[in-house]
Design a protein around this motif. Structure first.
Motif, PDB file in Angstrom:
ATOM      1  N   ASP A 189       0.940  -1.136   0.046  1.00  0.00           N
ATOM      2  CA  ASP A 189      -0.107  -0.034  -0.070  1.00  0.00           C
ATOM      3  C   ASP A 189       0.975   1.172   0.153  1.00  0.00           C
ATOM      4  O   ASP A 189       1.423   1.495   1.080  1.00  0.00           O
ATOM      5  CB  ASP A 189      -0.864  -0.076   1.317  1.00  0.00           C
ATOM      6  CG  ASP A 189      -1.704   1.328   1.377  1.00  0.00           C
ATOM      7  OD1 ASP A 189      -1.488   2.147   0.742  1.00  0.00           O
ATOM      8  OD2 ASP A 189      -2.621   1.171   2.608  1.00  0.00           O
ATOM      9  N   TYR A 192       1.675   6.808   0.602  1.00  0.00           N
ATOM     10  CA  TYR A 192       2.681   7.989   0.973  1.00  0.00           C
ATOM     11  C   TYR A 192       3.751   8.067  -0.033  1.00  0.00           C
ATOM     12  O   TYR A 192       4.387   8.822   0.281  1.00  0.00           O
ATOM     13  CB  TYR A 192       2.781   7.843   2.264  1.00  0.00           C
ATOM     14  CG  TYR A 192       1.725   7.726   3.446  1.00  0.00           C
ATOM     15  CD1 TYR A 192       1.131   9.306   3.369  1.00  0.00           C
ATOM     16  CD2 TYR A 192       1.167   6.876   3.781  1.00  0.00           C
ATOM     17  CE1 TYR A 192      -0.148   9.138   4.273  1.00  0.00           C
ATOM     18  CE2 TYR A 192      -0.021   6.877   4.745  1.00  0.00           C
ATOM     19  CZ  TYR A 192      -0.752   7.886   5.038  1.00  0.00           C
ATOM     20  OH  TYR A 192      -1.813   8.082   5.596  1.00  0.00           O
ATOM     21  N   THR A 215      -3.161   5.841  -3.853  1.00  0.00           N
ATOM     22  CA  THR A 215      -4.278   6.958  -3.831  1.00  0.00           C
ATOM     23  C   THR A 215      -3.960   8.187  -4.053  1.00  0.00           C
ATOM     24  O   THR A 215      -2.637   8.765  -3.854  1.00  0.00           O
ATOM     25  CB  THR A 215      -4.815   6.792  -2.383  1.00  0.00           C
ATOM     26  OG1 THR A 215      -5.889   7.777  -2.159  1.00  0.00           O
ATOM     27  CG2 THR A 215      -3.731   7.450  -1.208  1.00  0.00           C
TER      28      THR A 215
HETATM   29  N1  PMP Z   1      -3.641   3.093   3.094  1.00  0.00           N
HETATM   30  C1  PMP Z   1      -3.158   3.961   4.011  1.00  0.00           C
HETATM   31  C2  PMP Z   1      -1.635   3.240   4.602  1.00  0.00           C
HETATM   32  C3  PMP Z   1      -3.734   5.083   4.661  1.00  0.00           C
HETATM   33  O1  PMP Z   1      -3.192   5.874   5.781  1.00  0.00           O
HETATM   34  C4  PMP Z   1      -4.736   5.549   4.193  1.00  0.00           C
HETATM   35  C5  PMP Z   1      -5.616   6.801   4.664  1.00  0.00           C
HETATM   36  N2  PMP Z   1      -5.415   7.269   5.797  1.00  0.00           N
HETATM   37  C6  PMP Z   1      -5.396   4.779   3.052  1.00  0.00           C
HETATM   38  C7  PMP Z   1      -4.839   3.714   2.914  1.00  0.00           C
HETATM   39  C8  PMP Z   1      -6.856   5.125   2.649  1.00  0.00           C
HETATM   40  O2  PMP Z   1      -6.848   6.186   1.542  1.00  0.00           O
HETATM   41  P1  PMP Z   1      -7.875   6.526   0.725  1.00  0.00           P
HETATM   42  O3  PMP Z   1      -9.154   5.754   1.016  1.00  0.00           O
HETATM   43  O4  PMP Z   1      -8.484   8.114   1.101  1.00  0.00           O
HETATM   44  O5  PMP Z   1      -7.523   6.507  -0.689  1.00  0.00           O
END
Ligand code: PMP
Length: 359
Positions: A189, A192, A215
């Motif tokens: 994931d 960041y 994201t």
């Molecule tokens: N993965 C991680 C590690 C996150 O910290 C976050 C949001 N805090 C997300 C996924 C989800 O992000 P989003 O649903 O806004 O794309």
């Protein structure tokens, strides 16, 4: 006939859950949710206003979002042969992956402390959750991970790279090893990524059991709700069946397509955030009794005395950070602050300094 009550109908695990808490943020300096504090440059703002004014919101969106995917493919250098699946935020993608894999007894393995939604969504989808502790400095304990993987044989392994809430990138060689020895699917994931620079996307062709998730939320588009998954068509073909047909709405598709054509603008903002992150960390480190952890993300985890009390005092002074005290044994007395604008950071730093002096 008397009807059944919610607690007779709803699954026990759901009754036992507390809803994901989002505190009210009106009039607050919002440094709790890893948002980008900057607005889009005005030329882009004007362009998307024009585009969305003409949007056909009387029609359903393109279920395949073909134009948007093509823009993402070029702006983010997606390797040839890999597919993209879009989600209403990456949260939705996590849910789709787990829904697809939730055979009775199937396990989801991740690290702790980690992103809270991994555990929540495992509960929603009836996956068995296994959380492996990080070391006290939040690095991966590779031996413990390898033992846990061989013991539990997880169907899915989720790792955030950089990790939330600690902010660090795990050791790349350790991650390679984990992917190699896992029989199940490994999802990295990279929420960041804009602040870290390192990625597993280019490694997708090397590993048949790897998927990479991103994201646009942390890049300045949290309000649009767009996440995406990159990987082999053999995986995405099946996951696509679980994606609800119109999960990415017309306005999001149009706006994201236009904005991603100016990816360098967003990355430039991320670079500014990286610079201010360094200043913020240096300041936190200089405070007596504060330990700030290194970060490759747009937030900083720090530990201080009486964290929960300081958290409340910050709130009274209109500053919202995330209180992680009591959320995990390794996070005792920890708070997490998102990197804001220089002005927001200054206000936060000065207030925190005053509170520490008072306490
Ligand atoms: N993965 C991680 C590690 C996150 O910290 C976050 C949001 N805090 C997300 C996924 C989800 O992000 P989003 O649903 O806004 O794309």
């Amino acid at each position: 006939m008397t009807s059944l009550s919610p607690d007779q109908i709803i699954r026990q695990e759901i009754l036992a859950l507390s809803a994901y808490h989002v505190p009210p943020a009106k009039d607050m300096i919002k440094l709790d949710a890893m948002e980008n504090p900057y607005q889009l440059p005005s030329f882009l703002g004007e362009e998307i206003t024009r585009i969305t004014a003409g949007a056909h919101i009387n029609r359903y969106p393109d279920p395949h979002a073909a134009a948007l995917k093509e823009t993402l493919r070029t702006s983010l250098s997606i390797p040839d042969g890999m597919e993209i699946m879009l989600g209403n935020g990456s949260d939705e993608i996590i849910q789709i992956i787990m829904l697809a894999a939730a055979k009775p007894g199937a396990k989801l393995l991740t690290v702790e402390p980690g992103f809270a939604m991994f555990k929540m969504i495992a509960t929603f989808t009836n996956m068995e959750y296994v959380g492996i502790p990080l070391r006290p400095d939040f690095s991966l304990d590779l031996d413990m991970m390898l033992t846990a993987i061989s013991h539990h044989q997880p169907a899915i392994l989720f790792l955030a790279y950089p990790n939330n809430p600690s902010g660090n990138l795990f050791d790349e060689a350790a991650l390679n090893k984990i992917i190699q020895i896992s029989k199940g699917l490994v999802v990295i994931d990279e929420a960041y990524h804009p602040f870290a620079g390192k990625s597993f996307i280019e490694k997708l062709p090397n590993y048949p059991n790897l998927l990479v998730m991103r994201t646009l939320s942390k890049l300045g588009l949290a309000g649009l709700r767009l996440g995406f998954l990159v990987g082999r068509p053999s995986w995405l073909y099946h996951l696509e069946k679980l994606r609800l047909p119109y999960n990415v709405n017309v306005i999001t598709q149009l706006m994201a397509e236009k904005i991603m054509q100016h990816y360098d603008t967003l990355q430039h903002q991320a670079d500014i955030i990286k610079q201010t992150r360094t200043k913020l960390r240096i300041f936190l480190e200089s405070l007596k009794g504060v330990e700030a952890y290194p970060s490759d993300a747009n937030f900083i985890l720090f530990r201080l005395n009486n964290a929960s009390h300081v958290f409340k005092q910050l709130q009274q002074r209109r500053i919202l950070v995330k209180n992680l005290d009591n959320s995990h044994p390794l996070l005792k007395n920890c708070l997490r602050v998102t990197v804001g604008t220089p002005e927001e950071n200054d206000y936060f730093c000065n207030t925190l300094q005053d509170l520490i002096a008072e306490n």
